[in-house]
Enzyme design. Structure first.
Site, PDB file in Angstrom:
ATOM      1  N   SER A 201       0.832  -1.199   0.000  1.00 30.95           N
ATOM      2  CA  SER A 201       0.000   0.000   0.000  1.00 30.95           C
ATOM      3  C   SER A 201       0.876   1.263   0.000  1.00 30.95           C
ATOM      4  O   SER A 201       1.698   1.428  -0.894  1.00 30.95           O
ATOM      5  CB  SER A 201      -0.975  -0.030   1.180  1.00 30.95           C
ATOM      6  OG  SER A 201      -1.994   0.925   1.012  1.00 30.95           O
ATOM      7  N   ASP A 297      -8.210  -2.758  -7.391  1.00 29.71           N
ATOM      8  CA  ASP A 297      -7.685  -2.583  -6.036  1.00 29.71           C
ATOM      9  C   ASP A 297      -8.762  -2.040  -5.102  1.00 29.71           C
ATOM     10  O   ASP A 297      -9.354  -0.992  -5.347  1.00 29.71           O
ATOM     11  CB  ASP A 297      -6.491  -1.619  -6.078  1.00 29.71           C
ATOM     12  CG  ASP A 297      -5.841  -1.449  -4.733  1.00 29.71           C
ATOM     13  OD1 ASP A 297      -6.321  -0.600  -3.958  1.00 29.71           O
ATOM     14  OD2 ASP A 297      -4.871  -2.172  -4.424  1.00 29.71           O
ATOM     15  N   HIS A 364      -6.340  -6.114  -1.918  1.00 30.45           N
ATOM     16  CA  HIS A 364      -5.349  -5.081  -1.600  1.00 30.45           C
ATOM     17  C   HIS A 364      -4.326  -5.699  -0.658  1.00 30.45           C
ATOM     18  O   HIS A 364      -4.685  -6.297   0.352  1.00 30.45           O
ATOM     19  CB  HIS A 364      -6.054  -3.893  -0.927  1.00 30.45           C
ATOM     20  CG  HIS A 364      -5.173  -2.706  -0.683  1.00 30.45           C
ATOM     21  ND1 HIS A 364      -4.746  -1.871  -1.680  1.00 30.45           N
ATOM     22  CD2 HIS A 364      -4.636  -2.207   0.465  1.00 30.45           C
ATOM     23  CE1 HIS A 364      -4.010  -0.889  -1.165  1.00 30.45           C
ATOM     24  NE2 HIS A 364      -3.922  -1.095   0.132  1.00 30.45           N
TER      25      HIS A 364
END
Length: 419
Positions: A201, A297, A364
């Site tokens: 991330s 995502d 994710h």
């Protein structure tokens, strides 16, 4: 191999934006579901430890204070380190933690009261799962390496260097990055014969921005590569026609003094905010880089493409939480986002040294979760799970450039649903 289907919230929390607090993207860790084949598993607590995963203690970097390398509130930064052994004794994996950004004084003041802005609130132990696991059956290529999780407490993907005295805020991400690398070098990383910088991330973005810098810490003979997981944040138009993420990034870059730490080759021809977007940077990274990303995502759908601020009527409310509730036109919009992602990596993919794993999942951060990294039912492309694709690329066993067909063709996905 037998694996529990749950995944580690201790690893995954703060990776998905559910609401925005003046630009600070945050989530409620009790709102995440994992769904597959009609089964739903509720993640009840961030303290849940799947499969008795290894718990690794927090080490504060004592030398950081003298360098001004401190968290938002001035506390010491830290990391979790599990020593390598055997064939991995001189191999190092650095995992940069994710957790959004803060783009305003108000957002950063809030953030410094959390583990994302102060080591006072950080967990004293973290579960090491996925790419950080110490079990060969869970992490075949990196299980016995020195594995380090660098905690994230600056709010600008380890790139800022400024301060806001009135609000008592320290924006020292770049200094934290350098202080941590120096500390780890002194603890044996300087002798590494191979190293991998990874991140998830916001940490995945950081692994791109710091990739060449990481390479330069080592002699040329050392094998050094980088992995970005869920870090390919796109400069995309949201459902209202605006640019939610660009506006957020503009605030981060301006407030935290990020410009001086962005790649020169990008800054020379684009504005600083554009150079915080990885699509404008990846083509110029000299070090071998692997991009692992879900084509749909979950974080970008929730917080960049269809956030509540861009959808005041709530038309996207159900779709952004659960892809099975998207209308045909909404799926078409998301297919457009996937096409943007594929266009963004075209030039990058031409380099033989780079790797790709773009699966058509609503997910994710797939490298830190055991069920998505390497398990009996992991997501696969070409019958190869993520862990083996990354390992084959890292060790030059095969070239890895896997791109999935569009949704809904992939039945191996571990899609996320939000309550």
């Amino acid at each position: 191999m037998k694996f529990f289907s749950f995944w580690a919230v201790a690893v995954a929390v703060c990776l998905f934006g559910v609401w925005v607090v003046d630009g600070f993207l945050e989530m409620n860790e009790e709102e995440i579901f994992y769904t597959e084949a009609n089964a739903s598993y509720y993640i009840e607590s961030k303290a849940y430890n799947p499969n008795n995963a290894l718990l690794v203690g927090l080490t504060l970097i004592k030398s950081a204070a003298a360098k001004g390398a401190v968290c938002l509130d001035g506390t010491l930064p830290g990391y979790h380190w599990h020593r390598g052994y055997g064939s991995g004794a001189n191999s190092w994996l650095i995992q940069l933690e994710g957790g959004g950004w803060c783009n305003s004084v108000r957002a950063c003041v809030y953030r410094k009261t959390t583990r994302r802005g102060s080591s006072n609130y950080m967990e004293k132990q973290l579960a090491f799962t996925g790419i950080l696991s110490n079990k060969a059956v869970e992490n075949p290529d990196f299980f016995n390496w020195n594995r380090v999780k660098l905690r994230y407490c600056d709010g600008a993907s380890f790139t800022g260097d400024s301060e806001h005295k009135a609000a008592q805020l320290q924006f020292r991400g770049q200094r934290i990055w350098l202080a941590a690398m120096e500390d780890l070098m002194s603890k044996g990383m300087r002798y590494a014969n191979q190293a991998l910088l990874s991140g998830c991330s916001a940490g995945g973005l950081a692994s791109i921005l710091h990739c060449d810098e990481f390479r330069n810490f080592f002699p040329r003979k050392t094998r050094v590569k980088c992995l970005s997981d869920a870090g390919l944040f796109l400069d995309a138009v949201d459902v209202s026609g605006g640019r939610t993420l660009r506006n957020l990034y503009g605030g981060v870059v301006g407030l935290q003094g990020v410009q001086n730490n962005l790649p020169r080759i990008c800054i020379n021809h684009l504005d600083p905010t554009s150079c915080f977007f990885p699509q404008n940077v990846i083509g110029n990274v000299k070090t071998p880089l692997f991009i692992l990303n879900a084509a749909y995502d979950s974080w970008q759908i929730q917080s960049s493409l269809a956030p509540p601020t861009a959808d005041p009527a709530g038309y996207w409310s159900n779709c952004r939480k659960d892809h099975s509730k998207c209308s045909a036109s909404q799926i078409q919009f998301l297919q457009g986002f996937r096409n943007q992602m594929l266009n963004a990596i075209k030039g990058f993919s031409r380099s033989r040294q780079n790797g790709l794993f773009i699966n058509s999942c609503f997910a994710h951060c797939q490298s830190e979760r055991q069920d998505t990294w390497f398990a009996d039912n992991s997501p696969v492309l070409g019958n190869k799970p993520i862990a083996l694709a990354v390992g084959d690329w890292y060790f030059d066993r095969s070239g890895e450039k896997a791109i999935d067909c569009p949704y809904p063709c992939d039945s191996s996905c571990h899609n996320l649903v939000f309550r």
